[in-house]
Write an enzyme that holds these catalytic residues in place. Sequence first.
Site, PDB file in Angstrom:
ATOM      1  N   HIS A  97     104.111  24.463  47.231  1.00 28.67           N
ATOM      2  CA  HIS A  97     103.501  24.431  48.560  1.00 28.67           C
ATOM      3  C   HIS A  97     103.891  25.683  49.337  1.00 28.67           C
ATOM      4  O   HIS A  97     105.050  26.117  49.270  1.00 28.67           O
ATOM      5  CB  HIS A  97     104.005  23.232  49.369  1.00 28.67           C
ATOM      6  CG  HIS A  97     103.619  21.896  48.833  1.00 28.67           C
ATOM      7  ND1 HIS A  97     102.322  21.532  48.591  1.00 28.67           N
ATOM      8  CD2 HIS A  97     104.359  20.811  48.514  1.00 28.67           C
ATOM      9  CE1 HIS A  97     102.284  20.286  48.152  1.00 28.67           C
ATOM     10  NE2 HIS A  97     103.504  19.822  48.081  1.00 28.67           N
ATOM     11  N   GLU A 127     104.293  12.041  44.810  1.00 29.52           N
ATOM     12  CA  GLU A 127     104.722  13.430  44.625  1.00 29.52           C
ATOM     13  C   GLU A 127     106.179  13.409  44.184  1.00 29.52           C
ATOM     14  O   GLU A 127     106.965  12.593  44.658  1.00 29.52           O
ATOM     15  CB  GLU A 127     104.623  14.194  45.953  1.00 29.52           C
ATOM     16  CG  GLU A 127     105.143  15.639  45.887  1.00 29.52           C
ATOM     17  CD  GLU A 127     105.131  16.366  47.230  1.00 29.52           C
ATOM     18  OE1 GLU A 127     105.585  15.782  48.241  1.00 29.52           O
ATOM     19  OE2 GLU A 127     104.648  17.518  47.284  1.00 29.52           O
TER      20      GLU A 127
END
Lengths: 310, 310, 310, 310
Positions: A249, A268
């Site tokens: 990310h 996740e």
Amino acid sequence: MALTGVLRPGHVQLRVLDLEAAVRHYGDVLGLWEVARDPQGRVYFKAWDEHDHHSIVLREADTAGMDFMGFRVDSVATLKKLAEDVKASGLATDMKWVEAGEMLRTGERFRFTVPTGHLIELFADKDKVGNGMPLENPEVYPDSLKGMSPTRFDHCLLYGDDVDGTVKLFMDVLGFRLAEQVVAGPDRLQIAAFLTCSNKPHDIAFIRHPEKNKFHHASFMLDNWGEVLKAADIITRKRVSLDIGPTRHGITRGETIYFFDPSGNRNEVFSGGYIHYPDRPTLTWTDDELGRAIFYHDRKLNENFLSVLT
Amino acid sequence: MALTGVLRPGHVQLRVLDLEAAVRHYGDVLGLWEVARDPQGRVYFKAWDEHDHHSIVLREADTAGMDFMGFRVDSVATLKKLAEDVKASGLATDMKWVEAGEMLRTGERFRFTVPTGHLIELFADKDKVGNGMPLENPEVYPDSLKGMSPTRFDHCLLYGDDVDGTVKLFMDVLGFRLAEQVVAGPDRLQIAAFLTCSNKPHDIAFIRHPEKNKFHHASFMLDNWGEVLKAADIITRKRVSLDIGPTRHGITRGETIYFFDPSGNRNEVFSGGYIHYPDRPTLTWTDDELGRAIFYHDRKLNENFLSVLT
Amino acid sequence: MALTGVLRPGHVQLRVLDLEAAVRHYGDVLGLWEVARDPQGRVYFKAWDEHDHHSIVLREADTAGMDFMGFRVDSVATLKKLAEDVKASGLATDMKWVEAGEMLRTGERFRFTVPTGHLIELFADKDKVGNGMPLENPEVYPDSLKGMSPTRFDHCLLYGDDVDGTVKLFMDVLGFRLAEQVVAGPDRLQIAAFLTCSNKPHDIAFIRHPEKNKFHHASFMLDNWGEVLKAADIITRKRVSLDIGPTRHGITRGETIYFFDPSGNRNEVFSGGYIHYPDRPTLTWTDDELGRAIFYHDRKLNENFLSVLT
Amino acid sequence: MALTGVLRPGHVQLRVLDLEAAVRHYGDVLGLWEVARDPQGRVYFKAWDEHDHHSIVLREADTAGMDFMGFRVDSVATLKKLAEDVKASGLATDMKWVEAGEMLRTGERFRFTVPTGHLIELFADKDKVGNGMPLENPEVYPDSLKGMSPTRFDHCLLYGDDVDGTVKLFMDVLGFRLAEQVVAGPDRLQIAAFLTCSNKPHDIAFIRHPEKNKFHHASFMLDNWGEVLKAADIITRKRVSLDIGPTRHGITRGETIYFFDPSGNRNEVFSGGYIHYPDRPTLTWTDDELGRAIFYHDRKLNENFLSVLT
Ligand SMILES: [Ca+2]
Ligand SMILES: [Ca+2]
Ligand SMILES: [Ca+2]
Ligand SMILES: [Ca+2]
Ligand SMILES: [Fe+3]
Ligand SMILES: [Fe+3]
Ligand SMILES: [Fe+3]
Ligand SMILES: [Fe+3]
């Protein structure tokens, strides 16, 4: 005191379509420890390095999604105080106290609906059951870890309409900080908010979305990027539905992989990310950089990111 | 608010015997960024992912060691309050206010001597200079990192006599928690204390030692075990004096390497370690397990650990 | 053909003082797979990603050490040819053929004593038993790995007197290349030789030592530095005797840890190292840099390295 | 000798549309070392741990793609012998000798067109220029590495029609082994072949495709999965066009990322993979598992894999 008020995400209750399939997923694939089942049939799990009794609760239901997310606060006094503050804020609805013991080994919880439609709880008591190692002269991890074996339940990402109201409630009433945000258009409308009550880059996050009370993912912490690869290998070895990853990310810098439980709830596992402090400046991403913000390497969203929710 | 009071180790001032040799060490080997020099000749450094102006200050002197360590608090109000609390505690001596600007870009500091003889400071203001990346649409790290390039100054380990008094001051007055401790003998005398004001396993630590005001190491955070190897390779490549590592600590679980600056001040770079919360039980190690507590793999101290101090 | 002649270290037979303690060590700590026991009571193991039936054979005896090390050659014709070449070289003694089946699932072996006193074997046949995965549409590793789970037996380091003769035999007769060497003194006497018959930096190595036929270590290959840390953690978790590491070798660049089996035979697990080709120049280390050559970070030998042998 | 005949991929010449853009890409992003430019204007690069003068040659042209790929053989005698064998095989066309020096610092090359239409060369001589470190008492890597800094040029993947012929030539004439293959349909037509002349899982690979002489990627070796992440970060930092990754291949088990040079030639950097030996059984993948074979985590091809070629 240095850590006060709301301490951490303490639990999330997820709805699953087939309980035993979900138990195999969270137990064997993620490698969480099943710690209890209650008379309602709910199954409780913990990640190994949490000392609290549980952090994940599964409930069989006709639709997948999140029932509620609960935050641990530092004391009963804080719980009472924050309940009053929430009430006084005018930002929450459907406020109520859930009695001690309704959730196993857990004290009373103050539950309320935030403007994005999600049910949030605060609680001050949950039994400590340890991390599988003695408190005196421990090892660095317990025996018999299996699956991805994340150390902790870390955060949730939720989708809903009134992000302004929810962010205001988390920041002004519950004391969270805005670590990062995404803004869109010439008016820089806040379309995503990453909120922290700790040194972690986020403890909860929200994305603006027309529908209330949607669930994007529950996330679990791994030690490092090598463990993210191991998780990816397990996802294929166990033929779990992969969403995307391994990747990084831009927001939080975390190294990550998204996948789905058998009911379609996104999970996740991630590692990394910076140390946040309350005086760290908020990072802002503009919507033209949204792809890089979410998936730093691909620099574009995958088709699932905005549409696959439970 | 969720993080309050004392936020973090904000700076440490180290005495070095040869300033330019030290500047090469902290600048080229560790890869800290030199940010300023002051009229006294002190040299200021920051680790790249700190937003504050500096965290390491070097002063040339005839003996190596630590002048003082400073902690950032959340506000001027807290600074005033904690200064009063320290005074009221009766645990500190030589208390005084150091005026704003005495240390570059830094507000006034309240300095006091703790029972182990170390000079500790509290401060609420230091200029934000960023981490080399914009606050809007940043990358995940800045260009031109060199050397070990730790992300942050993390903690110090200090040796001194009255550990009881110092621990009491940090816990009861400054709000730190005891993450881990080592106890010795049938009376379980506390011979080491690892204290945290955050989610990190420690922000400062003390070891009981006959002499006051000794310095064991200043530690810097790396991203992962692969970076610890890179640091080890740099240590040899630059012919830096290695103490021990790469290895793992039992205490904190951190992956670590110790080495010395040219003046003999010990440095550490490390990665990993668990997430601490105020309600996490304190871990206790007994002195018969001290070796494993400190160096988890070797299970014995090296000869330097207890004797090489500055 | 591109890989011809001697292909690889195929097996090593080690003497252990207590067979069942050794079986627990090689089976549970290293995580090798026990594949057979023979009528002599020997226990056979393989590392998971080897396709041959076994690579490690344990024999209970009154002294620890290595009985012999065997190399797989590419064909029976090569075996016959190399046997003749060894005989013709005048470098080996005690040459004999060991009949097929004396070692389980293994064809006939040509055994000889090299000038350093070690028994070396060549063989062309050993049954293929696979790596626990199908040859069609496999996964990337099998289920149920445990312990350190190295992928392969990689090499041995042996100590003996006539290194010149042994190196000559391996290079001139068996076709090995000298990847690296250590030389001592003004005459640059070769005191260590690292020999390869593959793209690996070494398949066998020798160190000059007054006594014949001594064993320093048998080494096993791990995937990466993260696995070396996992191995180090297992060493402590299982209270195995650690020699040194995690660290890096200068020679081969490998990331490594040394430890002892319950009988005192040294094991190594390691990762990394460069790709060797026959035309890669030999690297030479001088004895004044021996410490850095062996332990790149410490830059000095530990006390065990030259003295603890079996 | 243990490694004989064809030793390794020695060079690949790529056509690029804009030479200076390509030089920045291979020099700054990949971090190869520019070693020479020749009178034709070609630019020569090497990866740092190769000892040969160069492995990558860039030529500015109107179309991207691969001009030719060259393999280093062990001696001039082998070169002559293999040239005769190639001629005798009837499998190659357009055979010719390219004179020594046509490619800088390189001996004469025997060039031929294989049945898939690719130009392949064999050569026995190229100057050794070292890896930036002395051959006596080196470090473990040279100073001043930048960008991804792979250690070596590793392999190419090529697309063409007559895979049967090309594979036959590489295996029967040049001595390569078939490490892995993909077969399609009830007749198990070989649609992909991964060929090795070393201990690496592949040195060249072919995929069946209607058009002759297409180029899929040139691949470079990294040390580990952490370096693959670093490469991914650089890809975004430098705004390089990413194809896919970080991920893992099922075939070879390698950890990988694909991206494009400014002319659209695909590059790969990867780490890991098993040790191959000539007697290791060939792994076969069926086309219904092609996705998992190529991208082990995604378990499906991305749209580029079969269509984006140069
Ligand atoms: Ca990926
Ligand atoms: Ca000076
Ligand atoms: Ca016995
Ligand atoms: Ca070590
Ligand atoms: Fe997340
Ligand atoms: Fe430390
Ligand atoms: Fe070794
Ligand atoms: Fe490839």
